[in-house]
Scaffold this motif. Structure first.
Motif, PDB file in Angstrom:
ATOM      1  N   VAL A 100       0.831  -1.199   0.000  1.00  0.00           N
ATOM      2  CA  VAL A 100       0.000   0.000   0.000  1.00  0.00           C
ATOM      3  C   VAL A 100       0.872   1.258   0.000  1.00  0.00           C
ATOM      4  N   TRP A 101       1.967   1.221   0.754  1.00  0.00           N
ATOM      5  CA  TRP A 101       2.894   2.361   0.763  1.00  0.00           C
ATOM      6  C   TRP A 101       3.410   2.646  -0.648  1.00  0.00           C
ATOM      7  N   ASP A 102       3.813   1.607  -1.357  1.00  0.00           N
ATOM      8  CA  ASP A 102       4.290   1.777  -2.730  1.00  0.00           C
ATOM      9  C   ASP A 102       3.173   2.269  -3.647  1.00  0.00           C
ATOM     10  N   TRP A 103       1.982   1.722  -3.443  1.00  0.00           N
ATOM     11  CA  TRP A 103       0.827   2.118  -4.265  1.00  0.00           C
ATOM     12  C   TRP A 103       0.491   3.587  -4.046  1.00  0.00           C
ATOM     13  N   LEU A 104       0.566   4.047  -2.800  1.00  0.00           N
ATOM     14  CA  LEU A 104       0.309   5.454  -2.501  1.00  0.00           C
ATOM     15  C   LEU A 104       1.310   6.348  -3.227  1.00  0.00           C
ATOM     16  N   HIS A 105       2.582   5.974  -3.199  1.00  0.00           N
ATOM     17  CA  HIS A 105       3.582   6.759  -3.928  1.00  0.00           C
ATOM     18  C   HIS A 105       3.265   6.792  -5.420  1.00  0.00           C
TER      19      HIS A 105
END
Length: 285
Positions: A100-105
């Protein structure tokens, strides 16, 4: 608000996006993890949904993570409606959080979020998962949050005994005395699928040394007043301070564990969320 498949969606995972209720974009962004002893909880519980709605109303776009839960420990009652998704212990929830962190970026522009004002946080076991995810980001030299928000976290599997004052408060309020050494150790053993000896640091973030926390982002910890898990958050705050990191540790008066999951009981949840909202609003590009 929308439920969106993420890169771990093949396992049934979702992230629920709560757009900030503001006119001006971009906004701060927050990846948020609910609690539940690693094996319970969902994104509809107040500790997830009420928290996310409140912070979105205050101007932050919130991504609430429907991470994979650990297997149910012996003696736990299965949920009435178990999601059709695998259960898995560590590192599944951590992997989901980093996805999710990567997706947010990757989707920051689409979401109207400022990539320089991203935070991560969680409550109880979710706070553990958030802190552990940050340690994995540090270890792999990846982009770090600008802020970490931890509500009454559990950060140590082998928890030290409370001091005399906290022990007296727990004895006077036995319904709050739910997190003794054996209970906490069993929770971690279930999460890890075995002994805590030699466990990865990301599963037990409270074991991090000052050197291992040398790059940890600014952190706000809000602990319960009558909560034995407070011992681990105090330990973590001391280690962050020894590392020269920016850390604020607040004990929310009159609370026991899980007050964000009981927003209708007094003002404690509102006070904690106001603290979080203020720190998120203060993030600068």
């Amino acid at each position: 608000m929308s439920d969106t498949p993420t890169p771990y969606g093949a396992a049934g995972g979702l992230v629920r996006v709560y757009p900030a209720r503001v006119i001006e974009r971009p906004t701060p962004g927050l990846v948020w993890l609910h609690g539940g002893g690693f094996a319970a909880g969902d994104i509809d519980m107040p500790e997830a949904d009420h928290v996310a709605r409140t912070l979105a109303d205050a101007g932050t776009t919130v991504l609430s993570v429907d991470y994979r839960l650990a297997p149910l420990p012996d003696g736990w009652e299965p949920p009435a409606a178990e999601p059709g998704r695998e259960r898995a212990g560590f590192p599944a929830a951590s992997d989901d959080t980093l996805a999710v962190w990567d997706w947010l970026h990757a989707e920051a522009a689409t979401l109207g979020v400022d990539p320089a004002r991203l935070a991560i946080g969680g409550a109880s076991a979710g706070a553990n998962i958030a802190a552990g995810a940050v340690l994995r980001l540090i270890a792999n030299d990846r982009a770090l949050p600008a802020l970490v928000l931890l509500a009454y976290p559990t950060l140590l599997a082998e928890q030290p005994d409370p001091d005399e004052a906290l022990r007296a408060a727990l004895d006077a309020q036995p319904e709050a005395d739910r997190f003794g050494r054996d209970a906490v150790l069993g929770m971690y053993e279930n999460y890890l699928g075995g002994s805590v000896v030699g466990a990865p640091l990301a599963a037990i973030p409270g074991l991090a040394t000052a050197d291992e926390l040398a790059e940890f982002p600014p952190t706000l910890i809000v602990a319960g007043d009558v909560d034995e898990l407070r011992v681990s958050s105090e330990h973590f705050a001391r280690t962050l301070a020894a590392a020269g990191r920016e850390v604020e540790h607040v004990i929310e008066p009159g609370t026991d564990h899980g007050h964000l999951n009981r927003p209708d009981e007094g003002d404690a949840a509102s006070l904690t969320l106001a603290r979080f909202a203020a720190r998120l609003a203060a993030l600068s590009s």
